[in-house]
Structure formats: structure tokens, C-alpha cells
Enzyme design. Structure first.
Site, short mmCIF file in Angstrom:
data_model
loop_
_atom_site.label_atom_id
_atom_site.label_comp_id
_atom_site.label_asym_id
_atom_site.label_seq_id
_atom_site.Cartn_x
_atom_site.Cartn_y
_atom_site.Cartn_z
N LYS A 118 -61.45 98.85 4.48
CA LYS A 118 -61.00 98.54 3.12
C LYS A 118 -60.50 97.09 3.04
CE LYS A 118 -60.05 103.38 2.20
NZ LYS A 118 -59.09 104.50 2.34
N GLN A 141 -52.91 105.95 2.94
CA GLN A 141 -54.00 106.52 3.73
C GLN A 141 -53.63 107.93 4.19
OE1 GLN A 141 -57.09 105.01 4.34
NE2 GLN A 141 -57.62 107.02 5.15
N ASP A 163 -56.33 105.40 -6.31
CA ASP A 163 -57.00 106.56 -5.74
C ASP A 163 -57.28 107.61 -6.82
OD1 ASP A 163 -57.89 106.57 -3.17
OD2 ASP A 163 -55.95 107.06 -2.28
#
Lengths: 341, 341
Positions: free
Chosen positions: B101, B145, B168
Site C-alpha cells: 500500500k 490493518q 476502508d
């Protein structure tokens, strides 16, 4: 083969009440404490060919425990749950719904408040009413009767209802929690909750069953699909763009029709022995009626009852359950706001 | 019959790139402005038997436009989008994802921030990091994460991320808006969005198609089912309690597998000509690899590619799309926060 059970509220029925013991219901409705309620919520006709749980002993449901809980709360902390309904315009159907809700509140001892605004009211007037109820400590549930006049922004108005008082459960935060595993919504929308309650009360298993929901509205189709999935059904949603709705529906053990089209679901759509919940309420012309119309569902009842093992009639099936769930949500809200167990 | 298209990012492939014109993509990705990106996102091998859109002319995708938009924003208002990633513990897989990422951010010019806390960090430490990023005006997207160490309350931590920076898209308010007709979520979860983007980019029709989603997780299965329904597919969700997953899956025109079980979906589950998106990333032992393992999907690729008309490989299919969507969401967030069109 014909329907072994009909979910109905025909209180005038002369059939021996043959009701199944309640399973997995909310604690509120677990027992019948003898409080008289004018209509029996569920009163199936005797099974004809497919008997579901034929060994079950008779039982009877009432809104007794909601009334008892309301009373217990009043005695303990001096608070009576309150439901506020906002009605805009003069749609006869809406007025009927609202008066039914008020009636039901009276029966179980919930305070009801009503604001009735004219068809040409401004959006701001509706917002002002909501704002007043949001701040009123005697109101625990707020319900805006839909549909609203076309000059109003429904989303904007529904958004204004405090999430703690959104007993309709239509706030996206509620819907999001309904969709997510491991999350719990503050309120489950009333009609979908009523559909699932009907299945539970009749001991109809959901887990592992194929369920088809016909219709994907925000107020019934989508949330009832989410609820069925929470109960471990394998869910498919049929809608206007579905190419073979009949074929897919015929695979279902549980069919929930909520599309608003008279008799759309024919007998040939139903798998023999399936359970059918008909949420549709469609007026059709009937000159024999004083009103000039009668209400029919989305399912062709005459055909489907010969094939399904259980089916809800229209009117009298899902409707009364919806009102029961609204009372239930209002009580839940009052208990939560006042931290009353 | 064999797969006519394989969605892949095999940048070393020597096959002539045969890409389809983009359809219904987000405006951000509509054109290729020539910015060089190290891997081609999508690079199908030539169709073998079932050619989808064989008349389409070749094209190529890149993250160019995201980079161009980042640059345009910087020039116009002096703001660079920023993505913050919080990593807890030392799971190798998680560290790999995070570094991918970061790498992607660098390529398109998005600032990346990282907090790496030890496995035995307290929940409060994670919350403090989130709180810092919530208030930091140079951060427009925050990503925690997953999975978190077992002593932490994932829900509590995810709830702490400001909804305006929840790139997200896992906030229940976002999911609720995703589920509801007429509502728009602030962010669409990255992997589900990536799946739909793949279908769009390859010109695969969704409307009216039967889609089966295997798996009902909050992060993939459920939101991708909601997205497919928004695109007018007829969606069924298969899960661990589904009795005949193979039978139902074989009815699907589009199969999305997101269950986390190696090779669960066999060739026999696939309808000839169906399109298969494999979201699973499962490590299996492989002594020939330096790492000792290789990654495989939920779909038995070898079997399925002989039957499907298009299939995504693992790795290299959905994964890169997920990262692209994360960059996209970060840019969307920065634009929204700074009211930059």
C-alpha cells in the site's frame, strides 16, 4: 396439497385455535399473561394436508406481555413509553394505518402523540415537529408515516429523526448494523421483524433453508433479506430486473413477497410445501364492498394455498405483526433511554 | 471450453495486451494519461474459446489518472492527499500488504504515514494513534490493518476512525448507505469495489445477471453482494450453512468467491461461460518457493479456467484492484475534505 397453516388474525374465526408454542421470540412476548387483547394476532385454520409440528400443543398469543412491561416500568420508575406519529396530508390509507397504531398503543398502555399536518405543509414544518419530538423526554419513538407529499425530501426528513428514537429502524446506521455480522442495530425495522417473528412463532426453521425475497425496497425487501441471512438462510433477492423470477422462487423453502403487485406470485412459483409470507397490500376494485375496494397481496392466495405448507393471508397476516413490532420497538427504546431492565 | 480472459497483473507476460475499452468506470480512471506505472493492473491472456467482446479494441489501464489528479490538486490548492496505515504486531502477511500500500501511494504521489505498534500494544495505544490521525489535517484516509491481535476489540477500534476518513468503508453508516436504494456511501469498501471495477473494465454485463457470492464477511462477501444488487444483478449469497452450494453456484453468470478456503470452488461448480472473481488468498505449502509457500485462491483455478469465460488469477487478480481502489478512496476523501472538484 394445500396450506396446512394460514397465519391470520381473523378473530371472528370459529376454528379451534391451534397455535404452536413460541420459539426464539423476543423475551417480551414469551408468555401470555392474560391481558385481554381485542384481536388474536395469529390464528391458523386447521392444517389440511401438510401439518407443520402437528405434535405441538395449542397456545395463544397476545400483546399481554408488552402491556405488562409497560405497567411494570410505570410502577418502577414512573415512566410510560411514548410513540409519536407524524402524518402529512389526507391519504386515507395512511390515516387508517396511523389510527391502527394509535389504537394499539392504547391497548398496551403506550402513550401516543400525533401531529397531523396538511398536504401543503412545508418540509420545515415537518422538521420542526420532528425536532420537538426529538427533544421531548416523554417521546421514545418517532414515526413519520410514509409516503410523504412529493414536494418533500423523504431522506432529509427521515434523517432528522434522532437515531435513539428511530423505532422504524430506517436510519442507515441501523441498516448497516443489520447487514454486518457481529453488530446489533438499535432497532430492527418493524415489518421485516414481524415476518421473522411469524416464522419463529410457528416454529418454521430458517437456518440452512433457501429463502427468496421478492422486492428490494429499503423498508421491507432489503432488511428482511438481511434478517433471513442473520438467521443462516441462503437468501436470493428477486427484483424487477430478475430474468426468471418464477424459476428462482420455485427453489425456495421460504418465500417473502414484498413488491406491491397484485397477485404477482402465482401458484406455479411456489415449491410444494414452501412457506409463504405475503407482505403486499394492494387495493383492488370490489363493488360489493362499501369502500369500493378490497385489499389483496402480492401472492395469488387461492393458488398458493394449495401448494404452500403455510401462508399468510392479506389482510390480517403480516400487518398486525408489524404493529406488534412497532409497540415492541417503542418499549425497547423507552427501556434503553431510561436504562430500565 | 476454456477461459477466454484471465484478469491478471502478470506484468512479465509476453502476451499481446488485449484489453477492452473501459465502461462505467469511475471518472478518475477513465483515461490513460501516460503516467508510467510499474505494473499493468490488468493484462489478460488472449481468449481461448469464449471470446467476450471480441470486437473490442485493445486498451491499457494505469493508475495514471490518480497520479494526475493528485498533482492537479497539489498545484491548485497546495494539498497532497495522505493515507495513514496502522499496523499492529508482526504478521508477515500484514506487513507485506502494508508495504504494498505504501509503495502504491508513492507511485501516485499520495503521502503515506505509518504507525507500527508491537503485538503487545494496548488497545488504548491504537486508539491514540487513530485519534491523532483523525485530527491531523494532512491525513485524509485511515486504515487499520486487520487482523488485530486477539486482545483488542476490533469493532471498538474501527469505530474510532472518523467516518470522513474511513477509506476502508467499513463503518456501519457506510454499509447502511450501500444497502439502501437512493443513498450513497461516503466510501465503498476497497475489495468489493475492486471486484465490480474488474467487471466494468472488461465490459462484463451485470444487470439482470444471476450472481452468486460465496462468503458473507463484512469486508468482502456482504458488501460485494450489496454492490452487485445496486448494479441490478439477481444476487444469492452462499455460506457455511448453505446446503447445496455447488448447485446454486452453478446457476450463476457471475461467481465471486470470498470465503478463505483453498480450492473450495471446483470446476463442477461453474456454469460454462460464467465469469469468476476469486477473492481468496490462501497460503499453501510449496517447498519449491523460497518462502516455503505459495498463494492460491478459493477457486480451483486449473479446473475453473477450462469452464469459465473469464477468471481472475491468485495472486494478481483482485489484489492489485483493491490497492487501486484504496488510492482512489483516499483521493476522493481529500477532494471532499478540501471541497476540491
Amino acid at each position: 396439497m394445500s396450506a396446512s397453516m394460514v397465519f391470520t388474525d381473523c378473530s371472528s374465526s370459529t376454528n379451534a385455535a391451534r397455535l404452536l408454542p413460541l420459539r426464539r421470540r423476543s423475551p417480551l412476548l414469551r408468555t401470555n399473561n392474560g391481558v385481554v387483547f381485542p384481536r388474536r394476532l395469529i390464528n391458523p385454520i386447521p392444517p389440511r394436508s401438510l401439518a407443520i409440528h402437528s405434535s405441538s400443543s395449542p397456545s395463544q398469543l397476545s400483546w399481554g406481555e408488552i402491556a405488562a412491561e409497560v405497567l411494570r416500568m410505570k410502577d418502577a420508575i414512573g415512566t410510560v413509553p411514548g410513540l409519536a406519529v407524524i402524518l402529512v396530508g389526507d391519504r386515507e390509507e395512511s390515516a387508517t394505518y396511523v389510527s391502527k397504531k394509535k389504537e394499539a398503543c392504547e391497548v398496551v398502555g403506550i402513550n401516543s402523540f400525533e401531529v397531523h399536518l396538511p398536504e401543503d405543509a412545508t418540509e420545515q414544518e415537518v422538521l420542526n415537529s420532528i425536532s420537538g419530538f426529538n427533544e421531548d423526554p416523554s417521546v421514545h419513538g418517532i414515526l413519520v408515516q410514509l409516503p410523504l407529499p412529493s414536494h418533500m425530501d423523504e431522506q432529509n426528513i427521515l434523517n432528522a429523526v434522532s437515531i435513539e428514537k428511530d423505532v422504524d429502524g430506517f436510519h442507515p446506521l441501523n441498516i448497516g448494523c443489520l447487514a454486518m455480522r457481529g453488530r446489533e442495530p438499535l432497532f430492527v425495522p418493524c415489518t421485516p421483524k414481524g415476518c421473522i417473528e411469524l416464522l419463529h412463532r410457528y416454529g418454521i426453521p430458517i437456518k440452512g433453508k433457501r429463502a427468496v425475497v421478492i422486492g428490494r425496497s429499503n423498508i421491507v425487501g432489503m432488511p428482511v433479506a438481511l434478517l433471513l441471512q442473520r438467521e443462516d438462510a441462503t437468501v436470493s433477492i428477486v427484483h424487477s430486473r430478475t430474468k426468471n423470477p418464477e424459476e428462482l422462487t420455485r427453489q425456495a423453502d421460504i418465500v417473502i413477497a414484498a413488491v406491491g403487485k397484485t397477485n404477482m406470485v402465482r401458484g406455479s412459483w411456489i415449491k410444494p410445501g414452501a412457506v409463504v409470507i405475503d407482505v403486499g397490500i394492494n387495493p383492488v376494485e370490489d363493488k360489493k364492498k362499501l369502500s369500493g375496494f378490497r385489499l389483496v397481496g402480492d401472492v395469488c392466495y387461492k393458488e398458493a394455498k394449495e401448494i404452500a405448507s403455510a401462508i399468510t393471508p392479506v389482510p390480517g397476516g403480516v400487518g398486525p405483526m408489524t404493529i406488534a413490532m412497532l409497540l415492541c420497538n417503542t418499549l425497547i427504546s423507552a427501556k434503553r433511554i431510561h436504562n430500565f431492565q
